[in-house]
Design an enzyme around this catalytic site. Structure first.
Site, mmCIF file in Angstrom:
data_model
loop_
_atom_site.group_PDB
_atom_site.id
_atom_site.type_symbol
_atom_site.label_atom_id
_atom_site.label_comp_id
_atom_site.label_asym_id
_atom_site.label_seq_id
_atom_site.Cartn_x
_atom_site.Cartn_y
_atom_site.Cartn_z
ATOM 1 C CG ASP A 16 -1.755 0.934 1.267
ATOM 2 O OD1 ASP A 16 -1.927 1.435 0.093
ATOM 3 O OD2 ASP A 16 -2.950 1.659 2.158
ATOM 4 C CG ASN A 64 -7.555 -1.667 -6.652
ATOM 5 O OD1 ASN A 64 -7.613 -2.748 -5.367
ATOM 6 N ND2 ASN A 64 -6.252 -1.429 -6.733
#
Ligand code: V07
Length: 239
Positions: A16, A64
Site C-alpha cells: 500500500d 480497484n
C-alpha cells in the site's frame, strides 16, 4: 517452546501507499505504481534468500475496478511489464509464479501473460511468488460455498461432512498446500485493516504494520519485521 524459532513459510504483504509516495514527490500516480512494481524484485529475492516457501503479494483487488479507467488500464499493464523485465531473474532463482484471483474481466493480453508466466515456471522448485490479482476474499468464500453446495446437491457429500478442511480446500489458496495460510501479514503505508484480503487464511496469522510507503519499503525493513515476528510467541489460542 517460547524460544523456538517460529517458522515463516508463508509471508503475505499488502503493498500500500504507491499513490501517496508519488503525491509526496509531486509525481503522477502511475510513477508510484511503477516504483512499487520495481520494489517487488528486491523484496521477492530477499524472501527467497530467507527460505520463505510462499510470498503472497496483494497487487489488485476487485474494488480497484472503481478507479479512473486510465489508472485501471495502467495497472492491467503492470503484469506484462513485470514479467518482461523480471522473468529471467525469476527463472535464475528457481521461483515459481502463481496467480490467486478471478480471471474474468481481465484484458486478454494480461490474462495470457500471467498464464504464460505460470507455465514457464511450473517446474521450478523454489519459492512460490503468489500474486493476489483481481482478488477479493469475500468473493473467494462465496465461490467456495457454491462449489461445496454443488457437491451436496449432486449427492457427492452430506452437509454434515462439511468441515474446515473442506472449506479451505475450496478456496483459491488450495494449490499452495501445505502453506495455504500466511504465518505473517505485513501491510505498508500506515493502514491497519484487511481490506478484504485472505479473511479465512489469516485467522491465526501475526500482523506487522509500517508507516513506510511500499516503494520505500526496503530489504532491511523486511528483515527487521521478520526478526520482530520471530520474537513473538504463537499459541494458536492454546495456553
Ligand atoms: C501492481 C505495483 C506494486 C505495488 C502495488 C500497486 C501497483 C506487479 C503486478 C503483477 C500482478 C500480477 C502478476 C505479475 C505482476 C502488479 C498490479 C499492480 C495490479 F502476475 N505490480 N503490480 N499488479 N503495482
Amino acid at each position: 517452546m517460547g524460544n523456538d524459532n517460529k517458522p515463516l513459510n508463508h509471508l503475505a504483504i499488502i503493498m500500500d501507499g504507491n499513490g501517496r509516495w508519488a503525491k509526496k514527490r509531486h509525481l503522477p500516480r502511475f510513477m508510484g505504481h511503477r516504483q512499487g512494481m520495481d520494489n517487488i524484485r528486491k523484496i521477492a529475492l530477499e524472501a527467497n534468500r530467507l527460505g520463505i516457501k510462499v510470498l503472497t503479494l496483494y497487487a489488485f483487488s476487485t474494488e480497484n475496478w472503481a478507479r479512473p479507467s486510465d489508472e485501471v488500464n495502467y495497472l492491467m499493464r503492470l503484469p506484462i511489464d513485470f514479467f518482461d523485465k523480471f522473468m529471467p531473474e525469476l527463472q535464475e532463482n528457481n521461483v515459481r509464479v502463481n496467480i490467486m484471483g478471478f480471471s474474468d474481466n481481465l484484458p486478454e493480453k494480461t490474462y495470457e501473460v500471467t498464464q504464460k508466466a505460470i507455465k514457464q515456471t511450473a517446474s521450478n522448485t523454489g519459492m512460490v511468488l503468489n500474486f493476489a490479482f483481481n482478488y477479493g476474499s469475500r468473493a473467494e468464500i462465496v465461490n467456495a460455498v457454491q462449489k461445496i453446495a454443488k457437491k451436496v446437491q449432486d449427492g457427492e457429500i452430506n452437509a454434515s461432512q462439511i468441515d474446515e478442511q473442506m472449506v479451505s480446500d475450496n478456496l483459491l489458496t488450495e494449490n499452495l498446500k501445505p502453506y495455504t495460510d500466511p504465518d505473517l501479514l505485513i501491510r505498508t503505508s500506515g493502514e491497519e485493516r484487511l481490506s478484504n484480503f485472505m479473511l479465512w487464511q489469516l485467522a491465526y496469522s501475526e500482523f506487522e504494520f509500517t508507516d513506510k510507503f511500499w516503494p520505500d519499503f526496503t530489504v532491511d525493513d523486511l528483515d527487521k519485521m521478520i526478526a520482530d515476528y520471530q520474537k513473538r510467541e504463537r499459541r494458536f489460542g492454546k495456553v
